[in-house]
Design a protein around this motif. Structure first.
Motif, PDB file in Angstrom:
ATOM      1  N   ARG A   1      23.315  21.235   3.770  1.00 39.92           N
ATOM      2  CA  ARG A   1      23.344  20.253   3.231  1.00 39.92           C
ATOM      3  C   ARG A   1      22.944  20.112   1.679  1.00 39.92           C
ATOM      4  NH1 ARG A   1      18.533  16.987   3.802  1.00 39.92           N
ATOM      5  NH2 ARG A   1      16.923  18.168   4.739  1.00 39.92           N
ATOM      6  N   PHE A   2      22.563  21.094   1.493  1.00 40.76           N
ATOM      7  CA  PHE A   2      21.839  21.398  -0.004  1.00 40.76           C
ATOM      8  C   PHE A   2      22.897  22.084  -0.929  1.00 40.76           C
ATOM      9  CE2 PHE A   2      17.940  21.020   2.643  1.00 40.76           C
ATOM     10  CZ  PHE A   2      17.275  20.013   2.098  1.00 40.76           C
ATOM     11  N   HIS A   3      24.126  22.297  -0.455  1.00 40.68           N
ATOM     12  CA  HIS A   3      25.220  23.270  -0.992  1.00 40.68           C
ATOM     13  C   HIS A   3      25.304  22.629  -2.555  1.00 40.68           C
ATOM     14  CE1 HIS A   3      29.498  24.451  -1.807  1.00 40.68           C
ATOM     15  NE2 HIS A   3      28.747  25.477  -1.736  1.00 40.68           N
TER      16      HIS A   3
ATOM     17  N   ASP B   1       8.410  18.029  10.159  1.00 41.73           N
ATOM     18  CA  ASP B   1       8.620  18.813  10.983  1.00 41.73           C
ATOM     19  C   ASP B   1       7.697  20.106  10.496  1.00 41.73           C
ATOM     20  OD1 ASP B   1       9.243  20.928  12.838  1.00 41.73           O
ATOM     21  OD2 ASP B   1      11.338  20.794  12.368  1.00 41.73           O
ATOM     22  N   PRO B   2       6.363  20.213  11.467  1.00 44.12           N
ATOM     23  CA  PRO B   2       5.456  21.288  11.188  1.00 44.12           C
ATOM     24  C   PRO B   2       6.142  22.663  10.921  1.00 44.12           C
ATOM     25  CG  PRO B   2       4.853  19.844  12.600  1.00 44.12           C
ATOM     26  CD  PRO B   2       6.092  19.715  12.511  1.00 44.12           C
ATOM     27  N   VAL B   3       7.257  22.852  11.650  1.00 49.83           N
ATOM     28  CA  VAL B   3       7.649  24.308  11.553  1.00 49.83           C
ATOM     29  C   VAL B   3       8.924  24.344  10.487  1.00 49.83           C
ATOM     30  CG1 VAL B   3       7.353  24.681  14.074  1.00 49.83           C
ATOM     31  CG2 VAL B   3       9.571  23.836  13.454  1.00 49.83           C
ATOM     32  N   SER B   4       9.133  23.357   9.655  1.00 45.76           N
ATOM     33  CA  SER B   4       9.889  23.516   8.662  1.00 45.76           C
ATOM     34  C   SER B   4       9.614  23.944   7.474  1.00 45.76           C
ATOM     35  CB  SER B   4      10.668  21.992   8.297  1.00 45.76           C
ATOM     36  OG  SER B   4      11.382  21.844   7.084  1.00 45.76           O
ATOM     37  N   ARG B   5      10.152  24.683   6.617  1.00 45.38           N
ATOM     38  CA  ARG B   5      10.017  25.321   5.401  1.00 45.38           C
ATOM     39  C   ARG B   5       9.562  23.815   4.429  1.00 45.38           C
ATOM     40  NH1 ARG B   5      14.094  27.098   3.799  1.00 45.38           N
ATOM     41  NH2 ARG B   5      14.660  26.849   1.840  1.00 45.38           N
ATOM     42  N   ARG B   6      10.007  22.800   4.593  1.00 39.46           N
ATOM     43  CA  ARG B   6      10.087  21.555   3.887  1.00 39.46           C
ATOM     44  C   ARG B   6       8.868  20.592   4.390  1.00 39.46           C
ATOM     45  NH1 ARG B   6      15.144  23.362   3.325  1.00 39.46           N
ATOM     46  NH2 ARG B   6      15.795  23.627   0.898  1.00 39.46           N
ATOM     47  N   PHE B   7       8.050  20.790   5.210  1.00 39.54           N
ATOM     48  CA  PHE B   7       6.992  20.128   5.942  1.00 39.54           C
ATOM     49  C   PHE B   7       6.140  19.801   4.722  1.00 39.54           C
ATOM     50  CE2 PHE B   7       2.703  19.543   7.568  1.00 39.54           C
ATOM     51  CZ  PHE B   7       2.925  18.598   8.502  1.00 39.54           C
ATOM     52  N   HIS B   8       6.037  18.463   4.426  1.00 41.18           N
ATOM     53  CA  HIS B   8       4.997  18.024   3.362  1.00 41.18           C
ATOM     54  C   HIS B   8       5.558  18.671   1.883  1.00 41.18           C
ATOM     55  CE1 HIS B   8       2.485  14.923   4.988  1.00 41.18           C
ATOM     56  NE2 HIS B   8       2.896  15.600   6.031  1.00 41.18           N
ATOM     57  N   ALA B   9       6.835  18.896   1.705  1.00 43.06           N
ATOM     58  CA  ALA B   9       7.182  19.390   0.582  1.00 43.06           C
ATOM     59  C   ALA B   9       7.548  18.087  -0.272  1.00 43.06           C
ATOM     60  CB  ALA B   9       8.569  20.171   0.620  1.00 43.06           C
ATOM     61  N   GLU B  10       6.599  17.855  -1.325  1.00 46.52           N
ATOM     62  CA  GLU B  10       6.568  16.342  -1.796  1.00 46.52           C
ATOM     63  C   GLU B  10       8.000  16.166  -2.785  1.00 46.52           C
ATOM     64  OE1 GLU B  10       4.687  14.665  -0.550  1.00 46.52           O
ATOM     65  OE2 GLU B  10       2.927  15.958   0.090  1.00 46.52           O
ATOM     66  N   ALA B  11       8.301  17.351  -3.052  1.00 44.10           N
ATOM     67  CA  ALA B  11       9.651  16.991  -3.903  1.00 44.10           C
ATOM     68  C   ALA B  11      11.115  17.170  -3.279  1.00 44.10           C
ATOM     69  CB  ALA B  11       9.476  18.108  -5.129  1.00 44.10           C
ATOM     70  N   ILE B  12      10.914  17.026  -2.019  1.00 40.53           N
ATOM     71  CA  ILE B  12      11.951  17.327  -1.201  1.00 40.53           C
ATOM     72  C   ILE B  12      13.031  16.395  -1.542  1.00 40.53           C
ATOM     73  CG2 ILE B  12      11.147  15.873   0.803  1.00 40.53           C
ATOM     74  CD1 ILE B  12      12.654  17.482   2.782  1.00 40.53           C
ATOM     75  N   ALA B  13      14.410  16.597  -1.453  1.00 47.73           N
ATOM     76  CA  ALA B  13      15.416  15.920  -1.592  1.00 47.73           C
ATOM     77  C   ALA B  13      16.590  16.338  -1.618  1.00 47.73           C
ATOM     78  CB  ALA B  13      15.530  15.357  -3.441  1.00 47.73           C
ATOM     79  N   CYS B  14      17.820  15.654  -1.413  1.00 54.04           N
ATOM     80  CA  CYS B  14      19.087  16.161  -0.927  1.00 54.04           C
ATOM     81  C   CYS B  14      20.144  15.416  -1.996  1.00 54.04           C
ATOM     82  CB  CYS B  14      19.578  16.429   0.108  1.00 54.04           C
ATOM     83  SG  CYS B  14      19.798  14.798   1.097  1.00 54.04           S
ATOM     84  N   PRO B  15      21.593  15.645  -1.795  1.00 54.21           N
ATOM     85  CA  PRO B  15      22.281  14.907  -2.463  1.00 54.21           C
ATOM     86  C   PRO B  15      22.548  13.662  -2.185  1.00 54.21           C
ATOM     87  CG  PRO B  15      23.227  17.086  -1.902  1.00 54.21           C
ATOM     88  CD  PRO B  15      22.098  16.906  -1.243  1.00 54.21           C
ATOM     89  N   ARG B  16      21.858  12.933  -0.904  1.00 53.21           N
ATOM     90  CA  ARG B  16      22.106  11.679  -0.351  1.00 53.21           C
ATOM     91  C   ARG B  16      21.047  10.925  -0.859  1.00 53.21           C
ATOM     92  NH1 ARG B  16      24.767  10.979   5.197  1.00 53.21           N
ATOM     93  NH2 ARG B  16      23.752   9.216   5.020  1.00 53.21           N
TER      94      ARG B  16
END
Length: 751
Positions: free
Chosen positions: A126-128, A172-187
């Motif tokens: 989804r980050f393509h 999600d504690p097992v995600s590489r984006r757990f509390h990644a404050e800058a997380i975003a995607c095209p949506r």
């Protein structure tokens, strides 16, 4: 009680982890580690870092493994372990952050990690091809942070509400984006103003493009198209100063620059600095006129990777990889542009295409510039990717604000046993740069939650930074310029003294009000003694000598009693006809500056008579050196003063070609400095030598003096965590003031 004993008797361990451990995936890492060892307990952010409690049979294994497998952006300064009563919990959880006065820190921005890069070009992700992909291992941090604690509402991501998929990853504690404050995607995330294909087409068509990078706007163009590079110089009004170049891969960089293993590792490191490498001469000649080295960097942000992908796929170059100029989008003497509206207005006359996006940059940070000298990293400019990583001090000190100098400005804030040196601010000679300086001070004090007990400034009364300190009205401490240079090296190496210090730079206000710049000092604690200096030379034209090296060459001719040659030798300079008579007059200011000595040599050899940027003459002189050589009788030391006039006389009488002359100058100057230091070492009994000042950016001089000191049985210390130029000055000021205050407290305690 040992951890093993604690584990055997079933009690619980409480760990406090301090350092850069928030916003870097540390809690999910701890969660995974505790789950692997089947431990109960919890992990939570607290104001000091991360709090962990674990219990179970393998608790001691957990403690041992904790620092070994940490996330790539995490920095652990200290782990304290305390046995506590068991709670009989089998589950491990991630708890909400604990509130309170913050003493943790934000980490620096980091280049796109390999996992995100794979997703960027994976059609199934989804980050393509999304130019703002990031995770807890990479992406923006310091440049988008408003304050601590580092949570999304306190960043530039606050306006972007997470979509369902991003919110699930974030929680999600097992995600590489757990509390990644800058997380975003095209949506749900930020968007570019222009498409990647349009950007690549403009670059391939010889156009200049402005793009919004991590720490500010950049100007890019085809680095093999000399017409495009010349057009960029013309529009940016940047006559000769070198441009940095970005390559898509290490292999592409190797096509136009030579690099050893240490330089390759530095290029690929997470901060992605610009690295000075030896040029193969295969790019546009106007990128770095008359210089042997060029600044090279690899892609930092996803946008860079996407641009290179589009260039290589849609606009392939026969037998060559793409390389682009990547330079700061600012005007001479002004800070980097970060605001969209301002960029669109002010860059309209430079860029053919201006690419913005809607994620704000809250803290501007230029690209860091580095080199490898004697196998070790040396900073030329420390900014994005490294700031705000602190310098660890050998002891806790009072909270201080040191405001640095006037050129290559930085500021330093101390907190406990840490010194936070700001990003490169630049020269404080415009209203815009002074505003940036003030913004940086306020932001650093705010994010660190520090109220300084004193402001530390240069001895020079008319510096903008000195005036700022005086206007704040706090307790003031003035520190002499070259003492601060020496103390900067001492602070990062954890030495209070006594040491010798050789400081070679362009200008610093002396304790006697004079123009210092080539100083041999003895430093101990908060005090220093001036043991010697470079032999003074007259400054015909005052401050103009720094811009016109031919004037210092004329001063040397006068000192050699060859003043009658000035007019003919520098006939292209109209004032030259009057300079000999002017130099005969008394009362002319003099300087002990090493920088002006380089200018004199460059002027005498015809390498550079007028400078378009600071350090141009010295850089072009160094560029000619292949193997430094020593004129054995090329210097004299009398009453602590080192004179290079015998060498300079050889350059006049023998008239060597510029390459031979440059090699003789570098080799002899280094040998003379070693002789000077060795004599002082014998007289004082000191064997450790701090080497600092802007002239130590010269790799030939730096390596020659370092090797010579070692051969003489001395221990040379070079700056490694900060630049040797004025970019390290604020740390030295802070360290001298901190030692002064500690000594004062000691005296009060014994009164």
């Amino acid at each position: 009680m040992s951890d093993q004993a604690t584990a055997r008797d079933g009690r619980r361990l409480r760990l406090h982890v301090r350092g850069a451990v928030q916003g870097v995936g540390f809690r999910p890492y701890v969660y995974g580690l505790a789950t692997r060892y089947r431990l109960g307990g919890f992990v939570a952010n607290d104001p000091n870092g991360v709090l962990i409690e674990v219990e179970g049979e393998r608790a001691s294994d957990f403690v041992a493994a904790l620092p070994l497998e940490k996330p790539p952006l995490a920095r652990i300064d200290e782990i304290s372990v305390q046995p506590i009563g068991a709670a009989a919990t089998e589950e491990f959880s991630i708890r909400a952050s604990e509130q309170g006065r913050v003493s943790t820190r934000i980490v620096a921005d980091a280049a796109t990690c390999q996992e995100c890069l794979s997703e960027l070009f994976d059609p199934a992700s989804r980050f393509h091809r999304y130019p703002f992909i990031n995770c807890t291992h990479c992406g923006p941090r310091y440049t988008i942070a408003e304050r601590l604690p580092y949570d999304r509402p306190a960043t530039a991501m606050k306006p972007f509400a997470m979509c369902v998929a991003c919110a699930a990853d974030y929680a999600d504690p097992v995600s590489r984006r757990f509390h990644a404050e800058a997380i975003a995607c095209p949506r749900c995330g930020p968007r570019l103003s222009h498409g990647i294909a349009e950007i690549a087409a403009a670059v391939a068509g010889g156009k200049i493009v402005a793009i919004k990078g991590l720490g500010g706007y950049q100007l890019i163009c085809d680095a093999r198209n000399d017409a495009a590079v010349r057009q960029l110089r013309l529009r940016k009004q940047r006559d000769q100063k070198p441009f940095a170049v970005m390559a898509g891969t290490l292999e592409a960089a190797a096509e136009f620059a030579e690099a050893d293993a240490a330089e390759l590792a530095l290029l690929e490191s997470l901060p992605r600095p610009i690295v000075l490498l030896t040029s193969r001469g295969r790019l546009a000649p106007s990128i770095a006129p008359e210089l042997a080295r060029i600044g090279v960097m690899l892609p930092v942000a996803p946008l860079h990777h996407l641009i290179f992908d589009a260039l290589n796929s849609a606009h392939p170059q026969a037998g060559e990889s793409w390389a682009i100029v990547a330079t700061s989008a600012n005007f001479s003497g002004e800070p980097l542009l970060i605001d969209n509206r301002e960029a669109e207005q002010r860059l309209a006359g430079i860029a053919n295409l201006i690419v913005t996006h809607d994620r704000d940059i809250l803290t501007r940070a230029d690209d860091s510039v580095t080199a490898v000298v004697a196998g070790r990293t040396q900073f030329i400019r420390r900014a994005r990717g490294y700031v705000p990583e602190p310098i660890r001090l050998t002891r806790s000190v009072a909270p201080l604000l040191a405001v640095g100098g006037a050129l290559k400005s930085t500021v330093t804030v101390t907190r406990g046993n840490e010194a936070f040196v700001s990003q490169h601010i630049g020269d404080l000679d415009t209203a815009e740069s002074v505003r940036f300086f003030e913004e940086t001070v306020d932001h650093l004090l705010s994010t660190l939650d520090v109220e300084p007990v004193a402001l530390i400034h240069d001895l020079h009364p008319n510096m903008a930074s000195t005036r700022f300190a005086e206007a704040r009205g706090n307790r003031l401490i003035a520190v002499q310029h070259h003492h601060a240079h020496a103390a900067s090296v001492m602070a990062e190496h954890g030495i209070a003294g006594p040491v010798l210090a050789l400081v070679l730079d362009g200008f610093g206000y002396g304790s006697d009000g004079g123009n210092w710049g080539g100083e041999l000092l003895a430093c101990e604690g908060a005090r220093f003694r001036r043991l010697g200096n470079l032999a003074p030379l007259k400054m015909p034209g005052g401050d103009r000598v720094a811009r016109e090296p031919w004037r210092m060459a004329a001063s040397v001719l006068h000192a050699l009693r060859r003043g009658d040659a000035i007019a003919s030798r520098f006939a292209a300079q109209p004032p030259a006809v009057r300079l000999s008579a002017l130099l005969e007059q008394s009362g002319m200011p003099t300087t002990t500056s090493a920088g002006r000595l380089f200018d004199a040599a460059a002027g005498l050899l015809g390498v550079c008579t007028v400078q378009s940027y600071e350090g141009e003459a010295a850089m072009k002189l160094e560029a000619r050196v292949r193997k430094p050589r020593v004129v054995s009788d090329g210097w004299v030391i009398e009453n602590g003063a080192l004179s290079l006039l015998p060498l300079l006389d050889r350059l006049v009488v023998d008239a060597p070609d510029p390459t031979d002359g440059a090699e003789l100058f570098h080799g002899t100057f280094a040998a003379a400095c070693v002789d000077w230091i060795a004599q002082a070492a014998r007289e004082t009994g000191l064997a450790t030598v701090a080497l600092s000042g802007g002239c130590f950016l010269n790799a030939s001089l730096s390596a020659g003096i370092s090797r010579g000191c070692i051969a003489a049985g001395l221990t040379p210390l070079l700056p490694r965590q900060l630049p040797p130029n004025d970019g390290g000055l604020s740390l030295g000021q802070a360290w001298v003031a901190a030692l002064q205050l500690l000594e004062h407290q000691g005296l009060e305690g014994t009164a």
